[in-house]
Design a protein around this motif. Structure first.
Motif, PDB file in Angstrom:
ATOM      1  N   GLU A   1      -1.570  14.373   8.699  1.00 19.84           N
ATOM      2  CA  GLU A   1      -1.906  13.209   7.688  1.00 19.84           C
ATOM      3  C   GLU A   1      -1.199  11.945   7.663  1.00 19.84           C
ATOM      4  N   LEU A   2      -0.002  12.462   7.809  1.00 21.38           N
ATOM      5  CA  LEU A   2       1.102  11.129   7.639  1.00 21.38           C
ATOM      6  C   LEU A   2       0.454  10.054   9.186  1.00 21.38           C
ATOM      7  N   VAL A   3       0.523  10.996  10.450  1.00 20.70           N
ATOM      8  CA  VAL A   3       0.219  10.420  12.062  1.00 20.70           C
ATOM      9  C   VAL A   3      -1.410   9.937  11.762  1.00 20.70           C
ATOM     10  N   SER A   4      -2.230  10.069  11.160  1.00 21.14           N
ATOM     11  CA  SER A   4      -4.401   9.781  10.562  1.00 21.14           C
ATOM     12  C   SER A   4      -3.764   8.450  10.133  1.00 21.14           C
ATOM     13  N   VAL A   5      -2.975   8.335   9.151  1.00 19.38           N
ATOM     14  CA  VAL A   5      -3.001   7.283   8.659  1.00 19.38           C
ATOM     15  C   VAL A   5      -1.910   5.696   9.183  1.00 19.38           C
ATOM     16  N   ALA A   6      -0.510   6.473   9.534  1.00 14.13           N
ATOM     17  CA  ALA A   6       0.240   5.503   9.844  1.00 14.13           C
ATOM     18  C   ALA A   6       0.447   4.801  11.260  1.00 14.13           C
ATOM     19  N   VAL A   7      -0.133   5.274  11.663  1.00 16.54           N
ATOM     20  CA  VAL A   7       0.008   5.020  13.679  1.00 16.54           C
ATOM     21  C   VAL A   7      -1.379   4.338  13.875  1.00 16.54           C
ATOM     22  N   PRO A   8      -2.665   4.462  12.962  1.00 17.71           N
ATOM     23  CA  PRO A   8      -4.103   3.299  13.355  1.00 17.71           C
ATOM     24  C   PRO A   8      -3.204   1.976  11.957  1.00 17.71           C
ATOM     25  N   PHE A   9      -2.802   2.423  11.443  1.00 16.68           N
ATOM     26  CA  PHE A   9      -2.223   1.549  10.616  1.00 16.68           C
ATOM     27  C   PHE A   9      -1.298   0.083  10.925  1.00 16.68           C
ATOM     28  N   LEU A  10      -0.737   1.159  12.287  1.00 18.19           N
ATOM     29  CA  LEU A  10      -0.089   0.309  12.770  1.00 18.19           C
ATOM     30  C   LEU A  10      -0.411  -0.777  14.542  1.00 18.19           C
ATOM     31  N   LEU A  11      -0.958  -0.060  15.306  1.00 10.07           N
ATOM     32  CA  LEU A  11      -2.019  -0.164  16.281  1.00 10.07           C
ATOM     33  C   LEU A  11      -3.171  -0.958  16.214  1.00 10.07           C
ATOM     34  N   ASP A  12      -3.592  -1.118  15.101  1.00 13.44           N
ATOM     35  CA  ASP A  12      -4.665  -1.922  14.643  1.00 13.44           C
ATOM     36  C   ASP A  12      -3.627  -3.461  14.069  1.00 13.44           C
ATOM     37  N   GLY A  13      -2.495  -3.249  13.337  1.00 14.99           N
ATOM     38  CA  GLY A  13      -1.701  -4.504  13.585  1.00 14.99           C
ATOM     39  C   GLY A  13      -1.584  -5.053  14.728  1.00 14.99           C
TER      40      GLY A  13
ATOM     41  N   ASP B   1       0.878  -1.247  -0.001  1.00 10.98           N
ATOM     42  CA  ASP B   1      -0.243   0.279   0.222  1.00 10.98           C
ATOM     43  C   ASP B   1       0.812   0.783  -0.082  1.00 10.98           C
ATOM     44  N   ALA B   2       0.501   2.369  -0.348  1.00 15.54           N
ATOM     45  CA  ALA B   2       1.057   3.877  -0.229  1.00 15.54           C
ATOM     46  C   ALA B   2      -0.132   4.622   0.103  1.00 15.54           C
ATOM     47  N   LEU B   3       0.475   5.366   0.993  1.00 16.85           N
ATOM     48  CA  LEU B   3       0.270   6.779   1.899  1.00 16.85           C
ATOM     49  C   LEU B   3       1.310   7.717   1.346  1.00 16.85           C
ATOM     50  N   PHE B   4       0.171   8.698   0.430  1.00 19.48           N
ATOM     51  CA  PHE B   4       0.747   9.904  -0.364  1.00 19.48           C
ATOM     52  C   PHE B   4       0.279  10.921   1.127  1.00 19.48           C
TER      53      PHE B   4
ATOM     54  N   ALA C   1       8.342 -10.454  -5.786  1.00 12.33           N
ATOM     55  CA  ALA C   1       9.556 -10.823  -5.109  1.00 12.33           C
ATOM     56  C   ALA C   1       9.058 -11.115  -3.456  1.00 12.33           C
ATOM     57  N   LEU C   2       8.337 -10.461  -3.254  1.00 10.69           N
ATOM     58  CA  LEU C   2       7.570 -10.214  -1.525  1.00 10.69           C
ATOM     59  C   LEU C   2       6.271 -10.981  -1.704  1.00 10.69           C
ATOM     60  N   ALA C   3       6.159 -11.498  -3.006  1.00 10.44           N
ATOM     61  CA  ALA C   3       4.021 -11.729  -2.899  1.00 10.44           C
ATOM     62  C   ALA C   3       4.213 -12.947  -2.019  1.00 10.44           C
ATOM     63  N   ALA C   4       4.875 -13.530  -1.679  1.00 13.63           N
ATOM     64  CA  ALA C   4       4.393 -15.032  -0.715  1.00 13.63           C
ATOM     65  C   ALA C   4       4.438 -14.859   0.866  1.00 13.63           C
ATOM     66  N   TRP C   5       5.002 -13.431   0.927  1.00 12.37           N
ATOM     67  CA  TRP C   5       5.822 -13.577   2.071  1.00 12.37           C
ATOM     68  C   TRP C   5       4.517 -12.542   3.006  1.00 12.37           C
ATOM     69  N   PRO C   6       4.579 -12.928   4.376  1.00 10.66           N
ATOM     70  CA  PRO C   6       3.218 -12.565   5.593  1.00 10.66           C
ATOM     71  C   PRO C   6       4.185 -11.278   5.789  1.00 10.66           C
ATOM     72  N   LEU C   7       4.030 -10.191   4.602  1.00 14.42           N
ATOM     73  CA  LEU C   7       4.038  -8.588   4.718  1.00 14.42           C
ATOM     74  C   LEU C   7       3.507  -7.658   4.876  1.00 14.42           C
ATOM     75  N   TRP C   8       2.842  -6.598   5.182  1.00 13.39           N
ATOM     76  CA  TRP C   8       2.074  -5.551   4.669  1.00 13.39           C
ATOM     77  C   TRP C   8       2.752  -4.090   4.972  1.00 13.39           C
ATOM     78  N   GLY C   9       2.773  -3.815   3.762  1.00 16.53           N
ATOM     79  CA  GLY C   9       3.972  -2.478   3.753  1.00 16.53           C
ATOM     80  C   GLY C   9       2.955  -1.208   3.847  1.00 16.53           C
ATOM     81  N   LEU C  10       2.926  -0.568   4.392  1.00 17.33           N
ATOM     82  CA  LEU C  10       2.434   0.749   4.283  1.00 17.33           C
ATOM     83  C   LEU C  10       3.812   1.866   4.031  1.00 17.33           C
ATOM     84  N   CYS C  11       3.750   2.132   2.557  1.00 17.21           N
ATOM     85  CA  CYS C  11       4.992   3.039   1.842  1.00 17.21           C
ATOM     86  C   CYS C  11       4.588   3.644   1.830  1.00 17.21           C
ATOM     87  N   VAL C  12       5.212   5.617   2.461  1.00 16.07           N
ATOM     88  CA  VAL C  12       5.156   6.877   2.694  1.00 16.07           C
ATOM     89  C   VAL C  12       5.629   7.633   1.578  1.00 16.07           C
TER      90      VAL C  12
END
Length: 318
Positions: free
Chosen positions: A23-35, A14-17, A127-138
């Protein structure tokens, strides 16, 4: 906000622009804490300013791991891919179901370095398709060049904002995106080469000739030795997988060196080639030449036409 739980398995990219810290905090922090609430590991691998902002926002929760960006986004992109795989493997072994990463790649200061990380952002979808990763690229739209922001829009299947997570209609199939990127011009190639070998048959002699040119340069010893090994690997690849004749051209300046290896084969059809060993984890089967070259050189560019395939290697010497 990203829905709790999210996609069930495999890599999510995923990407966050954002155009402000809020705006960064409002999206990235819930993403981490929900995880964390869902049983995921939470990792931050960003630049210092972004890391400090997120650390302040999540407080002193020890479950949020703050990693130096340079430890994750290594100097060469294949190493970054390996690092993310190792990170996922380690956290899953520790009992987490998945790793959520707020990541911020360092695209570098010049268009030449941007291209390497543009390629990376497309390649990791595969390259990472099979790996259990959820990336939020900012992506900081106020700071990053327009070309870098546009690359982000083209390489992430989903975009996240304060309004939610949605399918990214600008996303381009990774292979097609990689093929669309131009090969940057290399000004050194406008000058006569330091070494020119046509129809090479004596590869031991060629190695000695390349080594002699590199030894005469005032460069870092490790960098020149890495470059020599990369040239060895690519000339060997040209012999094993291409068709003769094999030609080599080598240019050098006070601060960098460039080598082109050309054969008359059909070229490489896989745009993801060289971002991992050709045969996966079984290194005994070989297939590591291009993967090694991408780790040993600053830039590896591959072009194909009716005359064959050319691999261009470029590295800084200091």
């Amino acid at each position: 906000m990203v829905p709790e739980g999210g996609p069930p398995s495999g890599y999510v990219h995923d990407a966050l622009f954002h155009d402000s810290p809020a705006e960064l905090v409002s999206v990235a922090v819930p993403f981490l804490l929900d995880g964390l609430a869902a049983g995921d590991a939470a990792v931050v691998a960003t630049g210092g300013d972004t890391a400090a902002l997120l650390r302040e926002a999540v407080g002193d929760d020890p479950r949020v791991h703050m990693l130096p960006r340079s430890d994750v986004y290594r100097a060469r992109t294949p190493a970054a891919i390996t690092t993310f795989r190792e990170l996922a493997e380690k956290r899953v072994t520790e009992g987490f179901r998945r790793v959520r990463v707020v990541g911020e790649a360092d695209f570098g200061p010049t268009p030449r370095t941007w291209v390497e990380w543009q390629r990376y952002e497309a390649v990791i979808n595969d390259a990472l398709a099979a790996w259990p990763l959820w990336g939020l690229c900012v992506f900081d739209t106020q700071r990053l060049p327009d070309e870098v922001v546009e690359a982000g829009r083209r390489t992430h299947p989903h975009v996240v904002s304060a309004g939610g997570r949605r399918v990214n209609r600008a996303f381009t199939e990774p292979g097609a995106y990689l093929r669309s990127l131009p090969v940057p011009r290399e000004p050194l190639e406008d000058a006569p080469p330091r070494l020119a070998a046509t129809g090479v048959a004596d590869f031991i002699g060629l190695r000695h000739a390349v080594a002699a040119v590199l030894a005469g340069l005032d460069g870092d010893r490790d960098a020149t030795e890495d470059f020599l090994l990369a040239v060895d690997e690519m000339t060997s690849n040209a012999v094993r997988h291409g068709r003769p004749p094999v030609d080599l051209r080598l240019w050098a300046s006070a601060d960098r060196v460039v080598c082109r290896i050309t054969d008359r084969g059909d070229g490489l059809t896989d745009p993801f080639a060289g971002y991992g060993p050709a045969h996966g984890a079984d290194l005994s089967r070989g297939g590591m030449g291009l993967w090694l070259a991408r780790q040993l050189c600053d830039h590896v560019d591959i072009t194909s036409d009716d005359d064959g395939v050319t691999v261009r290697l470029t590295s800084r010497l200091r």
